[in-house]
Structures are given as C-alpha cells and as structure tokens.
Design an enzyme around this catalytic site. Structure first.
Site, PDB file in Angstrom:
ATOM      1  CG  ASP A 102      -1.398   1.076  -5.817  1.00  0.00           C
ATOM      2  OD1 ASP A 102      -0.203   1.865  -5.883  1.00  0.00           O
ATOM      3  OD2 ASP A 102      -0.892   0.590  -4.489  1.00  0.00           O
ATOM      4  CG  ASP A 145      -0.541   5.260  -8.634  1.00  0.00           C
ATOM      5  OD1 ASP A 145       0.946   6.783  -9.432  1.00  0.00           O
ATOM      6  OD2 ASP A 145      -0.200   5.001  -7.849  1.00  0.00           O
ATOM      7  CD  GLU A 187       0.701   9.771  -9.888  1.00  0.00           C
ATOM      8  OE1 GLU A 187       2.390   9.572  -9.069  1.00  0.00           O
ATOM      9  OE2 GLU A 187       0.628   9.524  -9.752  1.00  0.00           O
TER      10      GLU A 187
END
Length: 177
Positions: free
Chosen positions: A143, A11, A71
C-alpha cells in the site's frame, strides 16, 4: 526561493490507506516517508472513515506537503466493495482538501505508465521501480509502495517517466534489473 515541492501520494483503502511522501527537487526525487493508516474491521463504517480522515490529517500535519495525488477508484465486479472504497477515498480527499492542498487524481493505469513505462505492469514491477527511483534500501509495504508510485507519477506530470526511467534496464524473471 527553493524549487522543492513536497508531494503526498495516497492509495486509498477502507482497511489500509497507503501514504507516501516525496520531495521533487528540480528533476530529482527524494524519499521522505511512507506508511499506512489502518482502520479496524471491528469498528463501524463511520468510525473507520473517521480513523482514515484523522490519519491522513496527521500525515499532512507531520510532513507538510505542498501537493497531493490520489489514486482513482476502479469499478470492480463487487459494487459493495467499490462503494466502500469510494468512501475511504472520499475521507482521504476530504482531509487533503481540508488542509488546503491541491489534489490531482490518477488511475492505476496512469500511475503504472508513469512509473514503469506500461499500464499493465505487475504490482511487483511497480514496487521495484519505486525502490529504484527513490533509492530505497528495502521495499515498503504494498500500500505504501502504491502511494509512493502515485506521488512519483504526479511529480512527473502523470506520464512519461517510465520510458525515461527504464532506459538501459532489462527485465529478468518479470522484474526490472
């Protein structure tokens, strides 16, 4: 020959890049590790990018993943923030590709769909499902949870897990139970 596949989810963020490592053994998902690579606001942009590149490379060296999932960046109202996030994402992808890993990319909508069952799920719902699916004793940081969710989405082909994993579960106070 083992059917285990180790997946590293990322991420990306300029200040905090979350990572999550899971093993897929058959259809079972097993938690391996998660955490964050942090850069200092006091450092210059090139130093922060270097910190993220080296941090992700260290995670790769430590956990030896077979595949990676990252992502995708969404475009928000602040173009400067979007550009900075893109640079952080580029540093992470450079570390992954530099290590010879195949890299898959998923939008936040795809990750939420795969993990929770619908693309408009709240962060808390995603985190809760990550804990359930990986049988974690506690919730990881936001996160790290997002990175684990990205790895889970990849483990299940980026789609469909939510419908399977939420069967028989109820929503109470906005959370799956």
């Amino acid at each position: 020959m083992s059917d285990r596949v180790r997946i590293l989810g990322i991420d990306p963020g300029l200040r905090i890049t979350g990572f999550g490592v899971i093993d897929k053994v058959g259809q079972k998902l097993v938690y391996v590790a998660s955490g964050c690579v942090k850069s200092s606001d006091k450092d210059s942009l090139p130093e922060r990018i270097k910190t993220l590149l080296e941090g992700v490379a260290e995670v790769i060296a430590t956990h030896q993943p077979d595949e990676a999932a990252v992502e995708k960046v969404f475009v928000n109202v602040n173009p400067q923030s979007t550009l900075l996030l893109g640079q952080a994402r580029g540093a992470a992808i450079a570390a992954l590709v530099g290590a010879g890993l195949p890299v898959a990319e998923y939008t936040a909508l795809q990750v939420k769909q795969a993990v929770v069952g619908h693309g408009k799920a709240a962060k808390e719902q995603v985190s809760h499902m990550v804990c359930r699916l990986l049988q974690l004793p506690g919730e990881p940081s936001a996160d790290a949870a997002d990175a684990l969710a990205c790895a889970i989405a990849h483990a299940h082909g980026g789609q469909g897990l939510g419908a399977i994993s939420t069967r028989g579960l109820r929503v109470k106070n906005g959370r799956l139970v």
